[in-house]
Design a protein around this motif. Structure first.
Motif, PDB file in Angstrom:
ATOM      1  N   ARG A   1      51.129 -20.808   9.797  1.00 25.22           N
ATOM      2  CA  ARG A   1      49.861 -21.326  10.338  1.00 25.22           C
ATOM      3  C   ARG A   1      48.862 -21.727   9.260  1.00 25.22           C
ATOM      4  N   MET A   2      49.160 -21.480   7.989  1.00 17.35           N
ATOM      5  CA  MET A   2      48.176 -21.691   6.925  1.00 17.35           C
ATOM      6  C   MET A   2      48.008 -23.160   6.515  1.00 17.35           C
ATOM      7  N   ILE A   3      48.963 -23.995   6.878  1.00 15.60           N
ATOM      8  CA  ILE A   3      48.900 -25.405   6.486  1.00 15.60           C
ATOM      9  C   ILE A   3      48.582 -26.256   7.711  1.00 15.60           C
ATOM     10  N   PRO A   4      47.464 -27.011   7.692  1.00 13.28           N
ATOM     11  CA  PRO A   4      47.105 -27.818   8.855  1.00 13.28           C
ATOM     12  C   PRO A   4      47.887 -29.129   8.910  1.00 13.28           C
ATOM     13  N   VAL A   5      47.981 -29.686  10.100  1.00 12.92           N
ATOM     14  CA  VAL A   5      48.556 -31.020  10.273  1.00 12.92           C
ATOM     15  C   VAL A   5      47.490 -31.905  10.919  1.00 12.92           C
ATOM     16  N   HIS A   6      47.517 -33.181  10.567  1.00  8.86           N
ATOM     17  CA  HIS A   6      46.472 -34.099  11.015  1.00  8.86           C
ATOM     18  C   HIS A   6      46.757 -34.671  12.391  1.00  8.86           C
TER      19      HIS A   6
ATOM     20  N   ASN B   1      56.735 -34.940   1.902  1.00  5.71           N
ATOM     21  CA  ASN B   1      55.729 -35.792   1.287  1.00  5.71           C
ATOM     22  C   ASN B   1      54.800 -36.349   2.366  1.00  5.71           C
ATOM     23  N   TYR B   2      53.507 -36.401   2.060  1.00  4.92           N
ATOM     24  CA  TYR B   2      52.531 -36.797   3.076  1.00  4.92           C
ATOM     25  C   TYR B   2      52.583 -38.278   3.416  1.00  4.92           C
ATOM     26  N   ASP B   3      53.128 -39.127   2.510  1.00  4.30           N
ATOM     27  CA  ASP B   3      53.082 -40.569   2.718  1.00  4.30           C
ATOM     28  C   ASP B   3      54.350 -41.132   3.351  1.00  4.30           C
ATOM     29  N   LYS B   4      55.153 -40.277   3.953  1.00  6.04           N
ATOM     30  CA  LYS B   4      56.349 -40.751   4.631  1.00  6.04           C
ATOM     31  C   LYS B   4      56.698 -39.817   5.783  1.00  6.04           C
ATOM     32  N   GLU B   5      57.532 -40.300   6.689  1.00  9.91           N
ATOM     33  CA  GLU B   5      58.002 -39.453   7.776  1.00  9.91           C
ATOM     34  C   GLU B   5      58.945 -38.389   7.226  1.00  9.91           C
ATOM     35  N   ASN B   6      58.810 -37.174   7.724  1.00 10.65           N
ATOM     36  CA  ASN B   6      59.646 -36.068   7.264  1.00 10.65           C
ATOM     37  C   ASN B   6      60.394 -35.467   8.444  1.00 10.65           C
ATOM     38  N   ARG B   7      61.694 -35.243   8.236  1.00  8.63           N
ATOM     39  CA  ARG B   7      62.532 -34.641   9.275  1.00  8.63           C
ATOM     40  C   ARG B   7      63.214 -33.401   8.730  1.00  8.63           C
ATOM     41  N   TYR B   8      63.410 -32.449   9.627  1.00  6.88           N
ATOM     42  CA  TYR B   8      64.200 -31.276   9.284  1.00  6.88           C
ATOM     43  C   TYR B   8      64.999 -30.881  10.517  1.00  6.88           C
TER      44      TYR B   8
ATOM     45  N   LEU C   1      66.844 -25.920  15.461  1.00  7.50           N
ATOM     46  CA  LEU C   1      65.511 -26.516  15.345  1.00  7.50           C
ATOM     47  C   LEU C   1      65.607 -27.957  14.888  1.00  7.50           C
ATOM     48  N   GLN C   2      64.739 -28.811  15.450  1.00  7.82           N
ATOM     49  CA  GLN C   2      64.559 -30.181  14.975  1.00  7.82           C
ATOM     50  C   GLN C   2      63.060 -30.464  14.934  1.00  7.82           C
ATOM     51  N   ILE C   3      62.581 -30.978  13.811  1.00  7.21           N
ATOM     52  CA  ILE C   3      61.189 -31.411  13.759  1.00  7.21           C
ATOM     53  C   ILE C   3      61.109 -32.767  13.081  1.00  7.21           C
ATOM     54  N   THR C   4      60.151 -33.563  13.532  1.00  7.19           N
ATOM     55  CA  THR C   4      59.829 -34.842  12.911  1.00  7.19           C
ATOM     56  C   THR C   4      58.327 -34.888  12.701  1.00  7.19           C
ATOM     57  N   VAL C   5      57.911 -34.910  11.438  1.00  5.73           N
ATOM     58  CA  VAL C   5      56.491 -34.950  11.084  1.00  5.73           C
ATOM     59  C   VAL C   5      56.157 -36.385  10.678  1.00  5.73           C
ATOM     60  N   PRO C   6      55.338 -37.099  11.447  1.00  4.60           N
ATOM     61  CA  PRO C   6      55.061 -38.504  11.143  1.00  4.60           C
ATOM     62  C   PRO C   6      54.374 -38.699   9.795  1.00  4.60           C
ATOM     63  N   GLU C   7      54.485 -39.904   9.291  1.00  9.30           N
ATOM     64  CA  GLU C   7      53.771 -40.286   8.075  1.00  9.30           C
ATOM     65  C   GLU C   7      52.276 -40.030   8.248  1.00  9.30           C
ATOM     66  N   ASN C   8      51.646 -39.567   7.171  1.00  3.97           N
ATOM     67  CA  ASN C   8      50.205 -39.295   7.129  1.00  3.97           C
ATOM     68  C   ASN C   8      49.771 -38.161   8.063  1.00  3.97           C
ATOM     69  N   SER C   9      50.689 -37.265   8.379  1.00  2.89           N
ATOM     70  CA  SER C   9      50.324 -36.085   9.163  1.00  2.89           C
ATOM     71  C   SER C   9      49.950 -34.898   8.274  1.00  2.89           C
ATOM     72  N   LEU C  10      50.305 -34.965   6.997  1.00  2.00           N
ATOM     73  CA  LEU C  10      49.984 -33.894   6.048  1.00  2.00           C
ATOM     74  C   LEU C  10      48.912 -34.376   5.083  1.00  2.00           C
TER      75      LEU C  10
END
Length: 573
Positions: A421-426, A373-380, A385-394
């Motif tokens: 590569r098709m989905i951008p990150v902010h 979800n774009y309005d919260k931090e996302n982890r996988y 592999l470990q990724i952390t996508v910050p809030e408002n990055s999508l």
């Protein structure tokens, strides 16, 4: 009935095409305060908010007759508030703060005038580095309108000699379209419309799997365009529209950006993008403004006329339902694009759409590993592999997918497919890959993350993982960089008499992680080395007071994994 509707639409198009009314502005700007920066007839090679790689263009690009060295003038009274030397970006750049609340910025300069150059050089020697950012108080270097502040050039990431001029709001630092201040380019040519795309959005988030219908257009007179097909376009469910458009100026072969794009439904605006000003922190959201997946695949930028849920840009006006069509009646509706440049030259294209329940676009549904979800931090996290996508990055909800591939030949992990590569990150996200047991301890310090195209993404080994900040999704693996940079002297050699030369030239390069720093020492004293990363040329201009006789020069070049190359030579002067 259909003929009458199309005829009526054509009449509306003709009326709108000849409209040359004022362009949309949120406020008035002083049009007689500034002068042109060059004593050349103004010709554009780039315009404000033009669509560039990962950003909107922040100013006006002036052609300089394919050469450097034209006198560059202050466009108004003020003071030099900043002088900057960058390896890439704007290269040699000056900032003039004006008393009317605006700041002008001049980039890709060849040289500064003597007074400014002295201040820059002083800081370069103080910090012992080529790239510096010099901040100056108002009383240090005042300037008057028309003063020569330096010469035009081709420094930084410029792809050819030109001047990049910006006008920024001094307080907010937002760039504003310079032509709104009267710094105009000759232009009586209406924008070009190259194509229309219909997006069958349905209930899914926008992605590379969104069905697209690309429609061709034909040009008429005075900016009037029409679809090559005359039939009513069926739509069913949430639908978006996009446009490919550009603008030309008199006497210039370049295709530049437009000023505004308006989409009207039955004569009423439902979407209006105006490129008057924007914030640098939001500029990367260009990737949300365009059809990013299509650009990645086809290198064509379609400007969407619907806005993603988490698009932060403030260029959109008069939005109705975020520009998304959701027709439920069976009436034929008229859509009209009205595109303007900053001089008010206008082009239009109209077409008809109708809700049709029988129209069922084919949809490819690809369930992901997990929903982000774009309005919260996302982890996988997985074993590798470990990724952390910050809030408002999508920009929208993402069905995130993950998979592993085969181990690359020079890799120390399996290939990690982090979505695609098709989905951008902010903004950047944290990416960590666990190397396998073949990575020896003595190479921990040389480990980094490499993408599938062989480009370094940086990173360092920590606690059994190689971690970096990545700015795009894609495929990555752990690699190492153990190779030192290269140094190739161009006009200097052992024992050479350099008395007739004003400078020494060398070529430097690196195979993976990139150049981190370079330092030159003449007779064991640090000296300024100047660098053009485009040509990979490094040079030192001899000081007038350098004594005659034998001298020793040493150059040290270090990459981002601390591999060092040293070149030493004795020469005569």
């Amino acid at each position: 009935m259909r003929f009458i509707q199309l005829f009526a639409l054509l009449i509306v198009a003709v009326g709108l095409a000849h409209a040359q009314g004022p362009v949309s502005q949120s406020r008035a700007y002083p049009r007689d305060y500034f002068r042109q920066p060059l004593d050349l007839p103004p010709q554009a090679s780039g315009t404000f908010a033009e669509l560039r790689s990962n950003h909107f263009h922040g100013g006006s690009d002036y052609r300089t007759q394919q050469r450097i060295g034209h006198p560059l003038h202050a466009i108004g009274d003020g003071y030099i508030s900043r002088a900057r030397v960058q390896l890439g970006g704007g290269g040699n750049a000056l900032y003039i703060t004006h008393p009317n609340g605006y700041t002008s910025v001049y980039m890709h300069m060849h040289v500064f005038n003597e007074r400014i150059a002295a201040a820059v050089r002083e800081q370069q020697y103080r910090e012992q580095r080529f790239d510096v950012d010099v901040r100056l108080e108002p009383d240090i270097i005042p300037v008057k309108k028309g003063d020569v502040i330096g010469q035009t050039g081709n420094s930084g990431s410029s792809q050819g000699p030109h001047l990049h001029l910006e006008i920024r709001d001094t307080e907010s630092e937002e760039p504003i379209n310079p032509q709104l201040f009267g710094l105009e380019f000759p232009d009586n040519i209406p924008p070009a419309i190259q194509g229309i795309t219909v997006y069958d959005l349905g209930d899914e988030a926008f992605s590379e799997h969104t069905p697209r219908r690309h429609l061709q257009v034909s040009a008429g007179n005075s900016g009037q365009y029409a679809l090559t097909q005359n039939s009513v376009i069926p739509i069913n469910g949430r639908t978006g529209i996009g446009i490919v458009t550009s603008d030309k100026h008199n006497g210039s072969p370049f295709s530049n950006g437009v000023y505004s794009i308006e989409l009207l439904l039955d004569g009423k605006p439902i979407y209006h993008a105006v490129f008057e000003r924007f914030g640098f922190t939001d500029s990367r959201a260009l990737n949300s403004h365009i059809d990013y997946p299509y650009y990645i695949l086809k290198r064509t930028r379609i400007q969407k006329s619907f806005v993603d849920p988490n698009n932060p840009l403030e260029i959109y006006k008069q939005l109705v339902n975020d520009g998304v069509l959701a027709l439920t009646d069976n009436d034929v509706h008229q859509l009209m694009y009205r595109v303007r440049d900053v001089r008010g030259n206008t082009s239009t294209v109209g077409f008809s759409v109708q809700h049709n329940a029988a129209y069922q676009p084919e949809r490819k549904r690809t369930p992901g590993t997990v929903i982000f979800n774009y309005d919260k931090e996302n982890r996988y996290a997985s074993d590798h592999l470990q990724i952390t996508v910050p809030e408002n990055s999508l920009y929208d909800q993402l069905h995130f997918s993950y998979a592993q591939g085969t181990k690359p030949a020079k890799g120390y992990s399996l290939m990690q497919h982090v979505h695609n590569r098709m989905i951008p990150v902010h903004r950047g996200y944290q990416l960590a890959i666990k190397p396998d047991e073949t990575l020896p301890v003595h190479l921990y310090g040389k480990a980094l993350i490499v993408d599938s195209r062989g480009n370094s993404q940086g990173g360092r080994y920590e606690d059994g993982w190689v971690r970096t900040t990545a700015y795009s999704f894609g495929s990555f693996y752990v690699g190492v960089d153990t190779v030192a940079p290269t140094i190739r002297p161009q006009n200097i050699s052992e024992g050479k008499n350099m008395a007739a030369l004003s400078r020494m030239n060398l070529l430097i390069g690196d195979d993976l992680s990139g150049i981190q720093q370079f330092n030159g020492y003449l007779d064991d004293q640090w000296v300024l080395m100047e660098y053009d990363p485009k040509a990979r040329v490094l040079w030192h201009v001899f000081e007038p007071g350098l004594s005659k006789g034998k001298h020793h020069f040493r150059l040290e070049v270090v990459d981002w994994k601390d591999n060092k190359q040293v070149y030493e030579v004795n020469f005569l002067r």
